[in-house]
Scaffold this active site. Structure first.
Site, PDB file in Angstrom:
ATOM      1  N   ASP A  20       0.695  -1.144   0.066  1.00 64.17           N
ATOM      2  CA  ASP A  20      -0.007  -0.029  -0.007  1.00 64.17           C
ATOM      3  C   ASP A  20       0.890   1.208  -0.120  1.00 64.17           C
ATOM      4  OD1 ASP A  20       0.784  -0.292   2.633  1.00 64.17           O
ATOM      5  OD2 ASP A  20      -0.871  -1.064   3.280  1.00 64.17           O
ATOM      6  N   HIS A  70      -7.135  -5.923  10.357  1.00 60.77           N
ATOM      7  CA  HIS A  70      -7.046  -5.515   8.880  1.00 60.77           C
ATOM      8  C   HIS A  70      -5.652  -5.803   8.162  1.00 60.77           C
ATOM      9  CE1 HIS A  70      -5.181  -1.738  10.348  1.00 60.77           C
ATOM     10  NE2 HIS A  70      -4.398  -1.721   9.224  1.00 60.77           N
ATOM     11  N   GLU A 101      -9.649  -2.668   5.687  1.00 60.18           N
ATOM     12  CA  GLU A 101     -10.384  -2.363   6.895  1.00 60.18           C
ATOM     13  C   GLU A 101     -11.411  -3.085   7.220  1.00 60.18           C
ATOM     14  OE1 GLU A 101     -10.323   2.020   6.639  1.00 60.18           O
ATOM     15  OE2 GLU A 101      -8.649   1.896   8.143  1.00 60.18           O
ATOM     16  N   ASP A 147      -7.585  -4.264  14.681  1.00 59.10           N
ATOM     17  CA  ASP A 147      -8.806  -4.633  14.281  1.00 59.10           C
ATOM     18  C   ASP A 147      -8.673  -5.766  13.169  1.00 59.10           C
ATOM     19  OD1 ASP A 147      -7.709  -3.331  11.922  1.00 59.10           O
ATOM     20  OD2 ASP A 147      -9.416  -1.743  11.880  1.00 59.10           O
TER      21      ASP A 147
END
Length: 276
Positions: free
Chosen positions: A72, A143, A148, A141
């Site tokens: 990313d 991801h 996400e 979380d």
């Protein structure tokens, strides 16, 4: 799916680096056969990169015939900004090894047409023969990359608007000013990573323990995107003791009992070059 449980984050870094070393050397890349490696950024893989640099300086590994694809990049952040992933990768790995800059692929968050940039990235992966090993980390979380909670588990490389939780979590890298954090990023999709022949996920720290529990002991759930890799035929998750805090005792005992088998993945029988 394999889960390798190690004592500390340093041991995770060392194990992961040794695995990358062995996979590349066993592949025996050359001018007509490049090893294609997917790479993450963040705090977790830093130790692995330091070890790979160390192995390279010792002459144990060459990246001359390796192509890399990063997960990313922020949108709108200059490449030379200290928090850009271009800056991170060059300073923490690429400038210290013998990789050809033309073989490095990092999404361009300043491209005129971001959607075209994402399409070209996917095409370049295909032209390179697909990713042999994709290394990733996860957030608390669950991801992976910037996929996400709620992301499609068949998603491809795309423009992603970042959640408020992510902006707040990343504010510490931007003078604790959430307004300075880019609101969008380019990211590979869960489906993009799933296409790799093998996936290795690094998970360290107690703050990642619930995410590991969701990834290992519960079902596939798009609210915990790392859970998708339960369905990948070759997934290795490497974690430290702290990350196992939410796992059942019998789960931890089961995977720890397999350590002798897992160790063979990084130590070639009768080969010293794979045991740095």
């Amino acid at each position: 799916m394999r889960l390798v449980i190690l004592d500390s984050s340093d041991k995770v870094a060392e194990w992961a680096a040794k695995y990358v070393l062995k996979r590349i050397n066993d592949f025996n890349p050359g001018p007509d056969k490049y090893f294609v490696l997917g790479l993450p950024t963040g705090g977790t893989p830093l130790g692995m990169y330091k070890k790979l640099i160390e192995f390279h300086k010792k002459g144990l590994i060459s990246f001359k015939y390796v192509k890399t694809f990063n997960m990313d990049e922020y949108v709108g952040l200059p490449r030379d900004h200290p928090e850009s992933y271009h800056y991170y990768m060059w300073n923490n790995l690429f400038k210290h090894i013998d990789i050809d800059p033309q073989n490095v692929h990092i999404l361009n968050g300043n491209a005129k047409n971001l959607e075209v940039e994402c399409e070209l990235f996917e095409e370049n992966i295909k032209k390179s023969g697909g990713v042999e090993l994709f290394v990733g980390g996860i957030g608390p979380d669950g991801h992976i990359a910037f996929n996400e909670p709620g992301s499609s588990l068949v998603s491809r490389t795309r423009v992603k608007t970042l959640a408020q939780d992510t902006l707040e979590a990343n504010a510490r890298f931007f003078d604790n000013d959430v307004s300075k954090v880019p609101k969008q990023a380019l990211t590979v999709g869960v489906g993009t990573v799933m296409d790799a022949r093998e996936v290795m996920v690094l998970i360290t720290g107690a703050h990642k323990s619930f995410a590991l529990y969701k990834a290992i002991e519960e079902g596939v759930n798009h609210m915990w995107t790392v859970s998708a890799f339960q369905q990948h035929p070759r997934t290795i998750m490497i974690c430290d003791e702290d990350a196992t805090l939410e796992l059942r005792v019998k789960t931890v005992k089961y995977f720890k009992a397999l350590y002798a088998v897992h160790k063979k993945l990084i130590v070639g029988e009768g080969s010293q070059q794979n045991e740095p």
